[in-house]
Write a protein that holds these residues in place. Sequence first.
Motif, short mmCIF file in Angstrom:
data_model
loop_
_atom_site.label_atom_id
_atom_site.label_comp_id
_atom_site.label_asym_id
_atom_site.label_seq_id
_atom_site.Cartn_x
_atom_site.Cartn_y
_atom_site.Cartn_z
N VAL A 66 6.94 3.98 8.11
CA VAL A 66 6.43 4.43 6.81
C VAL A 66 5.91 5.87 6.89
N GLU A 67 5.34 6.25 8.02
CA GLU A 67 4.94 7.65 8.18
C GLU A 67 6.17 8.55 8.11
N HIS A 68 7.26 8.10 8.70
CA HIS A 68 8.52 8.85 8.64
C HIS A 68 8.94 9.06 7.18
N GLU A 69 8.85 8.00 6.39
CA GLU A 69 9.21 8.10 4.96
C GLU A 69 8.28 9.08 4.25
N ALA A 70 6.99 9.02 4.56
CA ALA A 70 6.01 9.90 3.90
C ALA A 70 6.29 11.36 4.24
N LYS A 71 6.70 11.61 5.47
CA LYS A 71 7.03 12.99 5.88
C LYS A 71 8.18 13.53 5.03
N MET A 72 9.11 12.67 4.68
CA MET A 72 10.27 13.14 3.90
C MET A 72 9.86 13.55 2.48
N PHE A 73 8.72 13.06 2.01
CA PHE A 73 8.21 13.53 0.72
C PHE A 73 7.47 14.86 0.87
N ALA A 74 6.96 15.12 2.05
CA ALA A 74 6.27 16.40 2.28
C ALA A 74 7.28 17.54 2.26
N GLY A 75 8.47 17.27 2.75
CA GLY A 75 9.54 18.26 2.69
C GLY A 75 9.57 19.21 3.87
N THR A 76 8.51 19.99 4.06
CA THR A 76 8.46 20.88 5.22
C THR A 76 7.17 20.62 5.98
N ALA A 110 -2.09 -2.19 2.42
CA ALA A 110 -2.74 -0.98 1.91
C ALA A 110 -2.50 0.20 2.86
N MET A 111 -2.19 -0.08 4.11
CA MET A 111 -1.88 1.01 5.06
C MET A 111 -0.80 1.94 4.49
N PHE A 112 0.18 1.38 3.81
CA PHE A 112 1.26 2.21 3.24
C PHE A 112 0.69 3.18 2.21
N HIS A 113 -0.21 2.65 1.37
CA HIS A 113 -0.87 3.47 0.35
C HIS A 113 -1.65 4.60 1.03
N GLU A 114 -2.41 4.27 2.06
CA GLU A 114 -3.28 5.27 2.71
C GLU A 114 -2.43 6.37 3.38
N ILE A 115 -1.31 6.00 3.94
CA ILE A 115 -0.42 7.00 4.57
C ILE A 115 0.01 8.04 3.55
N ALA A 132 -5.67 13.56 -10.24
CA ALA A 132 -6.11 12.19 -10.54
C ALA A 132 -4.97 11.18 -10.40
N TRP A 133 -3.75 11.65 -10.24
CA TRP A 133 -2.60 10.75 -10.08
C TRP A 133 -2.41 10.29 -8.63
N ALA A 134 -3.28 10.69 -7.75
CA ALA A 134 -3.12 10.35 -6.33
C ALA A 134 -3.00 8.83 -6.11
N GLU A 135 -3.92 8.07 -6.70
CA GLU A 135 -3.91 6.62 -6.45
C GLU A 135 -2.63 5.97 -6.98
N ALA A 136 -2.18 6.44 -8.14
CA ALA A 136 -0.97 5.87 -8.72
C ALA A 136 0.26 6.17 -7.86
N PHE A 137 0.35 7.41 -7.36
CA PHE A 137 1.49 7.75 -6.52
C PHE A 137 1.43 7.02 -5.18
N CYS A 138 0.23 6.85 -4.65
CA CYS A 138 0.11 6.12 -3.38
C CYS A 138 0.53 4.66 -3.57
N ASP A 139 0.19 4.09 -4.73
CA ASP A 139 0.61 2.71 -5.00
C ASP A 139 2.12 2.62 -5.25
N ALA A 140 2.67 3.62 -5.94
CA ALA A 140 4.13 3.61 -6.17
C ALA A 140 4.86 3.71 -4.83
N PHE A 141 4.33 4.54 -3.94
CA PHE A 141 4.93 4.66 -2.60
C PHE A 141 4.82 3.33 -1.84
#
Length: 236
Positions: A66-76, A110-115, A132-141
Motif C-alpha cells: 500500500v505504501e508503494h501505491e501511495a508513492k504512485m500518487f505522489a508522482g515524484t 485504518a493503516m491504509f488511510h493513515e499511509i 479539509a478534504w484530507a480525510e475524505a481522500f484518505c478514506d477513498a484511498f
Amino acid sequence: MKFKFLLCLSLALIGLSLPAFGKDDSQAPESSTNVLLWPTMDYTNFLAGYPNEARRAGLWKYFLAVEHEAKMFAGTEKNWKPINSVVLGQGIPIYVSTGRIRLNANTDWAMFHEIFHDTFGRSPFNSGTDKAWAEAFCDAFRYMMEKKYLPDPRTKWFAKVDHFADETYEQVMAKSGDKHFDQTYVYPASLIVRKANRDLAQFRVLWFELERLRETKGTDVLNAYFGYNMQNGRPL
Ligand SMILES: [Zn+2]
C-alpha cells in the motif's frame, strides 16, 4: 542480461503507472519517478512490540504494497516524505506529520488511510479549503486498497462506503449515527469513489487531473468539483 531485464521492467512500470507525468522533463536526478527506487523504512521500525509476530509480518506485507501505491500518487520523490515508523499505541490510529503512524493492537485497515495522509500532506491540496478534504481522500484511498488487496468477505467499513456511493446526501444523513463524522469522512469519500467509478486506475487519473486543475486555476478546486462544501458538511 539480468540488469537489462530489470531496467526494462523499471521503465515499463514507470510508463504504466505514471502516464500523467510524461510532460515533465525537468526533474532533477534525485527526484525519481520510479517509486521502486524511493526509500522505505526497515521492518524493525514497523509495529515493534506487536503481540502477534505472525500477524505483524502479515501487516508488513500490506504496508509495503500500500505504501508503494501511495508513492504512485505522489508522482515524484520530492513530493514524498518517507514514513519512518509505525508504532504501537493506544487510542485511535493517527498519522503525525513527522512521518510516524500510530496504530493500536486491534487495528483494522485504518493503516491504509493513515499511509495516504503522508501523500496528501505533500500534495498541492494541502492548503486553503482543499486541505479539509484530507480525510475524505484518505478514506477513498483506503476503499481502493481494501478492494484491491483484501480477500473476501468485504469489511463492514468497505460496505458502508460502497453503499453511500449509491445514495444521496439526504439518504445518508437520514440514517447516520454520527453526522459530523459521516460529513467529514465517509460521505465525501463516497463522492470521490463514485467519480472514480470504484476503480483504482480511474482514481489515480482523477487525482492527477485535479492537481492540474488546481494548478491551472491557481485556487481551491475540490469543493466546487465535488459539489460539496467540506467546511459546513453540506452539498453546494
Ligand atoms: Zn485521517
